[in-house]
Motif scaffolding. Structure first.
Motif, PDB file in Angstrom:
ATOM      1  N   ASN A   1      52.468  39.289  36.900  1.00  0.00           N
ATOM      2  CA  ASN A   1      52.757  40.302  35.883  1.00  0.00           C
ATOM      3  C   ASN A   1      54.021  41.117  36.170  1.00  0.00           C
ATOM      4  O   ASN A   1      54.232  42.179  35.583  1.00  0.00           O
TER       5      ASN A   1
ATOM      6  N   VAL B   1      58.752  35.243  36.450  1.00  0.00           N
ATOM      7  CA  VAL B   1      57.569  36.064  36.189  1.00  0.00           C
ATOM      8  C   VAL B   1      56.463  35.612  37.127  1.00  0.00           C
ATOM      9  O   VAL B   1      56.105  34.423  37.150  1.00  0.00           O
TER      10      VAL B   1
ATOM     11  N   GLN C   1      59.729  37.889  26.873  1.00  0.00           N
ATOM     12  CA  GLN C   1      58.558  37.236  27.443  1.00  0.00           C
ATOM     13  C   GLN C   1      57.659  36.775  26.305  1.00  0.00           C
ATOM     14  O   GLN C   1      57.444  37.493  25.334  1.00  0.00           O
TER      15      GLN C   1
ATOM     16  N   THR D   1      52.028  34.875  31.213  1.00  0.00           N
ATOM     17  CA  THR D   1      53.323  34.590  30.591  1.00  0.00           C
ATOM     18  C   THR D   1      53.572  33.090  30.577  1.00  0.00           C
ATOM     19  O   THR D   1      53.412  32.415  31.599  1.00  0.00           O
TER      20      THR D   1
ATOM     21  N   VAL E   1      59.961  32.727  29.435  1.00  0.00           N
ATOM     22  CA  VAL E   1      60.841  33.896  29.528  1.00  0.00           C
ATOM     23  C   VAL E   1      62.268  33.470  29.208  1.00  0.00           C
ATOM     24  O   VAL E   1      62.598  32.281  29.188  1.00  0.00           O
TER      25      VAL E   1
ATOM     26  N   ASN F   1      53.813  35.508  25.809  1.00  0.00           N
ATOM     27  CA  ASN F   1      52.562  35.397  26.554  1.00  0.00           C
ATOM     28  C   ASN F   1      51.551  34.514  25.824  1.00  0.00           C
ATOM     29  O   ASN F   1      51.772  34.039  24.713  1.00  0.00           O
TER      30      ASN F   1
END
Length: 702
Positions: free
Chosen positions: A346, A343, A44, A30, A33, A46
């Protein structure tokens, strides 16, 4: 008790508590966020270019952690290299194919008959097509951007060694039309390595870190980017971030400290100075600094997952603790600063933050504070402004000082007049005249103070400004004319004195006083012309260097003095008149004169009552609201000058309480000001009662 009940939350410590946790559906790293204002939907971004929205509540039958929707931001199998935030709303996405895209995650509340649903979407304020940010189409090693509704600025270090600036100018507004003109510029910068780039939210400055030097560039000129200054801390830089308001930069170093720097005016112009430092609770190096959008709070995060929460202006460490086991992959502060999103491994964790009044500490309320834009630390009260990035300044020192100053000048005017009048009325005046004078003066106390304030502000203040020399001439003329009148009365033949009724003797002074006042005002323009160049106000300001406000302490002293005189006069006169006659008769019978009897018998016996009168007058002056409110400029400054205004605790509460938001720091500090006023009067009255009892015990044997 109610005052304390309202004040207490201001001094409560900040708390950070985990409220929810969910496992992300993708195991890809990530990069960024965020969360909506109501903390019901999080998103999120990524490394593979996916943006995914997750529900954080189980409203309307939805499961916590369920995916709302997702969207691919990167095409042609690319990956995201950089995600750069500009405030809360905008994010710059740079992928491995050198495509640049600005997105804005948005949330909208949709209401039905019995529920509310948060709808998420993605806006493209600069269009959905990739942006051309470099004429040579080179890839970036570091990039930063900031934008408003009419302009977007990008500063980047390219992999071919150039430092570039790209400006997108809207033809109208990005809110309505994504069309823009592009301006490319190359910045003279000779360092090969760039560790970090930041752009202030107002698009005026860029901070470029290379090693242990931060170069500050001015971005306002679209033709030439100039180097403004360089910041060179004495320690090794490990992280940096911009504080809200576009004025301060935070620098983390290898000693576990975070320092605040902002521009300060000096002899050679404005330059960045180190203002204050904050120590990490564990002494670890701060790997990343995250700031709040609208307040001066910030979070320092270490590589071990320890988080420290600080507030710059109050120099307070609000909270510290360990949120995760190592440095988070992504970290964000909610729009309302009441939550943080982390984060790690995960897992997306939501922490509720209770930190409503970080700017309020005892130190910030009572000590000098160095605010952004000021040349030095100072005591400042300024609760509101016209800009959103304004930082409220809540020093209670200026308004407490103003209360003391107003009371001092009022008592300075009222005490001599009230006490001498009380002595003469009770001890020397004939009973027939006393029956008329005493009720008349007591009737003055019934005058509404709003009327006195109105007259002081709209009539007395302009009069004093126009005839200022006359005010000081009266200080000389009135006692001098009284002495001359007394001497003339003394020299009158006894036959003439006998013909004048005793009750008229004091009345003779009235025309004498009126003539003295007339001559003072008549001579004022002449004196002003020959001694002060025709304008005494300009003389005071330019020659003496003293600021002159029309509504000043002199006006307040006179107006509030008239309001205080009846209180002091009535109690003091009663105390003097109540001295037993056998004491005065005995003193006179033993050969003492009237003055000796007055000073050594009457005043000593009446001293407890006189002291009580003075304290009651002081209490009236301290708590006065309307006169001070209407007769001063209400400027919260620290200056004893009689030509300057002030702001008192009572007037400040009256002015600002109707405009303060219930439950806000401003609201609660106004209650604290009321509590300070209460404590002040309570302490003064307690001491007064103690002294009165001592005087009563000492002279009760007379």
């Amino acid at each position: 008790m109610y005052l304390l009940y309202v004040i207490k939350p201001v001094f409560d410590s900040a708390t950070v508590e985990q409220t929810s946790q969910l496992s992300l559906t993708s195991s890809t790293k990530t990069l960024s966020v965020g969360v909506d204002e109501l903390k019901e939907v999080a998103y999120q971004i990524n490394e593979l270019g996916d943006i995914r929205f997750y529900r954080l509540t189980d409203k309307n039958g939805h499961k916590i952690g369920s995916q709302l929707f997702s969207q691919q931001l990167v095409s042609n199998g690319g990956e995201i290299k950089h995600v750069v935030d500009s405030g809360i709303n905008y994010k710059l996405i740079v992928d491995s194919n050198n495509n640049n895209l600005v997105i804005a995650p948005k949330f909208q509340s949709v209401y039905t008959a019995d529920s509310r649903e948060i709808i998420a979407r993605i806006d493209y304020p600069l269009g959905e097509e990739p942006l051309e940010l470099d004429e040579n189409n080179a890839s970036f090693s570091k990039v930063a951007f900031a934008m408003d509704s009419e302009k977007a600025v990008f500063v980047a270090k390219t992999n071919d060694g150039r430092l570039i600036k790209t400006t997108l100018l809207s033809e109208d507004s990005f809110d309505y039309d994504p069309a823009f003109d592009t301006i490319f510029q190359e910045i003279e910068f000779y360092s090969k390595k760039v560790d970090e780039i930041l752009i202030t939210p107002d698009l005026s400055l860029a901070f470029v870190q290379s090693g242990n030097t931060i170069s500050v560039f001015e971005l306002d000129d679209e033709d030439n980017v100039t180097l403004k200054t360089e910041i060179k801390p004495k320690t090794t830089i490990t992280s940096m971030a911009l504080l809200s308001g576009s004025s301060s930069i935070l620098i983390g170093d290898n000693k576990g400290q975070i320092s605040q720097w902002f521009e300060v005016a000096g002899e050679s112009g404005r330059d960045f100075q180190k203002i204050r430092s904050f120590n990490n609770s564990t002494g670890e190096v701060v790997a990343k600094i995250y700031t709040e959008q609208f307040r001066k709070s910030f979070y320092g995060v270490t590589a071990t997952g320890t988080v420290d929460v600080f507030y710059t202006t109050s120099e307070a460490q609000l909270w510290n603790g360990k949120l995760v086991s190592n440095q988070p992959d992504a970290f964000a502060v909610s729009p309302r600063s009441d939550a943080i999103i982390v984060v790690n491994n995960n897992d997306l964790k939501i922490f509720s933050v209770h930190n409503e009044h970080p700017e309020v500490t005892w130190s910030a309320l009572w000590n000098e504070v160095w605010y952004e834009g000021y040349a030095e630390p100072d005591y400042i009260w300024q609760s509101t402004s016209g800009t959103d990035d304004f930082e409220a300044k809540f020093s209670l020192v200026p308004i407490s000082f103003g209360t003391i100053k107003a009371a001092f000048y009022a008592m300075l005017f009222a005490v001599p007049i009230a006490l001498t009048a009380a002595i003469y009325t009770a001890y020397f005046m004939t009973p027939a005249l006393r029956k008329k004078v005493k009720p008349t003066i007591e009737l003055m106390e019934a005058l509404p103070t709003v009327i006195l304030g109105f007259l002081a502000g709209l009539w007395l203040a302009p009069l004093i400004e126009s005839y200022l020399p006359a005010i000081f001439l009266m200080v000389i003329f009135l006692p001098l004319s009284t002495l001359i009148a007394a001497l003339a009365w003394y020299k009158l033949p006894k036959e003439l004195k006998i013909k004048i009724p005793e009750t008229l003797a004091p009345v003779i002074l009235i025309p004498v006083i009126l003539v003295s006042v007339y001559f003072a005002f008549a001579l004022s323009p002449v004196l002003e012309l020959h001694m002060f160049g025709g304008d005494v106000r300009q003389y005071i300001t330019n020659e003496l260097g003293i600021n002159f406000d029309q509504r000043n302490a002199l006006v307040v002293g006179i107006a509030m003095g008239f309001a205080v005189i009846p209180t002091i006069f009535t109690m003091a006169e009663d105390a003097i008149f109540s001295v037993p006659r056998h004491l005065t008769s005995g003193s006179l019978a033993l050969g003492a004169t009237q003055w000796q009897t007055l000073i050594k018998v009457v005043l000593l016996t009446a001293s407890p009552g006189i002291f009580s009168a003075l304290m009651m007058g002081l209490g009236r002056a301290v708590g006065e609201t309307m006169i001070v409110l209407m007769a001063t400029g209400n400027t919260p400054i620290l200056d004893w000058s009689i030509f300057q205004g002030m702001r008192t605790l009572a007037a400040n509460i009256a002015v600002e309480m109707p405009e303060s938001e219930v439950g806000s720091s401003h609201y609660r500090i106004l209650f604290l000001a009321a509590f300070v006023l209460f404590v002040f009067t309570f302490v003064v009255n307690t001491l007064a009662e103690f002294i009165r009892q001592r005087l009563r015990d000492k002279y009760s044997s007379l």
